[in-house]
Design an enzyme around this catalytic site. Structure first.
Site, short mmCIF file in Angstrom:
data_model
loop_
_atom_site.label_atom_id
_atom_site.label_comp_id
_atom_site.label_asym_id
_atom_site.label_seq_id
_atom_site.Cartn_x
_atom_site.Cartn_y
_atom_site.Cartn_z
N HIS A 117 0.87 -1.18 0.00
CA HIS A 117 0.00 0.00 0.00
C HIS A 117 0.91 1.24 0.00
O HIS A 117 1.72 1.40 -0.90
CB HIS A 117 -0.90 -0.12 1.24
CG HIS A 117 -2.06 0.83 1.33
ND1 HIS A 117 -2.45 1.65 0.31
CD2 HIS A 117 -2.93 1.07 2.36
CE1 HIS A 117 -3.50 2.35 0.69
NE2 HIS A 117 -3.80 2.03 1.94
N HIS A 128 -2.48 -2.48 -9.65
CA HIS A 128 -3.42 -1.84 -8.73
C HIS A 128 -4.70 -2.66 -8.69
O HIS A 128 -5.09 -3.22 -9.72
CB HIS A 128 -3.74 -0.41 -9.19
CG HIS A 128 -4.30 0.44 -8.11
ND1 HIS A 128 -5.64 0.45 -7.81
CD2 HIS A 128 -3.70 1.27 -7.23
CE1 HIS A 128 -5.84 1.27 -6.80
NE2 HIS A 128 -4.68 1.78 -6.41
N ASP A 187 2.86 5.21 -6.90
CA ASP A 187 4.11 5.08 -6.16
C ASP A 187 5.33 4.89 -7.05
O ASP A 187 6.46 4.94 -6.57
CB ASP A 187 4.02 3.90 -5.18
CG ASP A 187 3.02 4.17 -4.08
OD1 ASP A 187 3.06 5.28 -3.54
OD2 ASP A 187 2.20 3.29 -3.77
#
Ligand code: CMC
Length: 428
Positions: free
Chosen positions: A268, A307, A363
């Site tokens: 995460h 994702h 990210d």
């Protein structure tokens, strides 16, 4: 037969049931009537990790993962990243509308005037080891805030709730900055309420002996854009934790410590830290093909890719790539960028990633910017948690005001032993 229903035939009994459809969804509770015997518990759904279960109704954030759309309260993320500021976006997320001038001024004033921490919290932070992970410190101090504001327990009191919300949004940069300075053995810097939200954070991180700290405007804006992109993301793991903990009517500090703990994990919000570790481990562009082959053989994951919801390019990653160019123009190009670009280039053509719809997520590039801004990798998840605070709080208030909600308490399929007797120690 009413059109908006689903007919379900139980082939065990031959019975057919009509279940209403609302918002293209059926209520799992409506399946409980499906039984073989009257004493049966009734039919349940099995959905580990909530892959296909809506846990709430929400009006905050919309994602269309197949197309790559992200909107806060209906406004596309691209427009907010270009035109808004973090505090204005936070207002939008929280209240549902963009603020007018007075509303924004009042909101900014409230946030700016709650930035200081009780000195005892500073002492609490000083008690951590010199190399404590800043996210561990962040989670602990957010939880500790509940002991300083016991009235926060009155979660049904809208005025009290608002006070805690101002406090949390205002104090998270201070907590983050103190954890950073602690790691570096530097004295903690108190907030400067003349600066912007991100300008003040940069000041608390970087200020040395200068009388007045002036943030670099490019860095300040880049951080603001990154904060806008991270402000909310509907029912992700951390937000789900916030709602699950909040559903027992615990105070928002304790619930948010749990949300931040969920965010900390490498799958995460900890992924940005892992991306940088991965890029450093790859070390050079020539090692990229070998690394990709290892990932395909199941030896680790390509961090920053994939994702649960986006099966297309994460719209946040696109904006971050652009922001990275602006930052690198000031800081110089991060040498790891070349490796990241090559990874992306190869992965986006490789059948393993293409067939699984694995694209760069938020990210993948954010860590490169954070590093160029001079932040150590352990600090990256904290930089995710600061802006996510408003998302967690908006979702928490939505939960508290939602008459459909109750304490979060899933069912299980029990597959263990049937009843059996205790065996005395000498007979085992
Ligand atoms: N590298 C290699 N293979 C992957 C990756 C990856 N990053 N992500 C998924 N896969 C494969 C996975 O092995 C599986 O393959 P198979 O069908 O052969 O078993 C398939 O793709 C589906 O993966 P999954 O784990 O079932 O998908 P998920 O929806 O449960 O997981 C995820 C989503 C984000 C946890 C996962 O993609 C992942 O671990 N990515 C790397 C960590 C990361 O970048 N996380 C940040 C997410 S964005 C920030 C945030 O909001 O948290």
């Amino acid at each position: 037969m009413p059109a908006n229903t689903l007919s379900i035939t139980d082939n065990r009994t031959g019975k057919t049931y009509e279940v209403p459809i609302e918002n293209e969804t059926i209520k799992a509770g409506d399946l409980r009537q499906i039984k073989v015997n009257p004493t049966d518990f009734g039919m349940m759904t099995y959905d580990p990790a909530f892959m296909n279960t809506a846990s709430c109704k929400s009006a905050i954030t919309y994602i269309d993962g197949d197309v790559g759309i992200l909107r806060y309260r209906g406004i596309p993320i691209e427009q907010l990243a270009e035109k808004s500021t973090y505090l204005e976006t936070a207002y939008l997320i929280f209240y549902g509308e963009l603020p007018n001038k007075e509303q924004l001024a009042k909101w900014t004033y409230e946030i700016t005037h709650h930035t200081f921490l009780h000195e005892n919290l500073k002492h609490l932070m000083e008690a951590f080891r010199y190399d404590a992970h800043p996210m561990g410190m962040f989670i602990s101090v957010v939880a500790a805030l509940s002991t300083f504001y016991p009235e926060a327990r009155n979660v049904k009191d809208a005025d009290s709730r608002m006070k805690q919300i101002h406090r949390l949004i205002a104090k998270v940069p201070t907590i983050a900055a103190f954890s950073y300075r602690h790691n570096r053995g530097l004295p903690y810097v108190y907030p400067d309420n003349d600066l912007s939200y991100t300008g003040n954070l940069l000041g608390m991180l970087d200020k040395m002996s200068e009388a007045k700290y002036q943030p670099n405007p490019v860095k300040e804006r880049a951080l603001d854009v990154l904060f806008i992109l991270h402000a909310d993301h509907e029912q992700n793991c951390g937000t789900n934790a916030m709602r699950a903990i909040g559903s027992s009517m615990t105070d928002p500090y304790t619930a948010m410590a749990g949300a931040a703990a969920a965010l900390y994990g490498p799958l995460h919000g900890g992924a940005n830290e892992e991306v940088l570790r991965m890029l450093n481990a790859i070390g050079s562009v020539k090692n990229v093909p070998g690394f990709i082959e290892d990932v395909k053989k199941g030896k680790g994951r390509l961090m920053g890719f994939g994702h649960r919801v986006y099966k297309n390019y994460d719209p946040r990653a696109k904006i971050i790539k652009k922001t990275a160019d602006e930052v690198f123009a000031v800081t110089g190009v991060n040498p790891l960028l070349e490796i990241a670009l090559e990874l992306e280039h190869i992965a986006l053509q490789d059948d393993y990633f293409v067939s699984r719809k694995l694209y760069p997520n938020v990210d993948f590039y954010s860590g490169l910017i954070y590093e160029a801004l001079g932040f150590p990798v352990e600090f990256f998840p904290v930089l995710f948690a600061i802006p996510r605070t408003v998302g967690w709080l908006a979702q928490w208030v939505e939960l508290i005001n939602d008459s459909d909600q109750k304490i979060a308490r899933p069912r299980q399929i029990y597959l263990g032993y049937d009843e059996r007797d205790y065996v005395e120690m000498d007979k085992r």
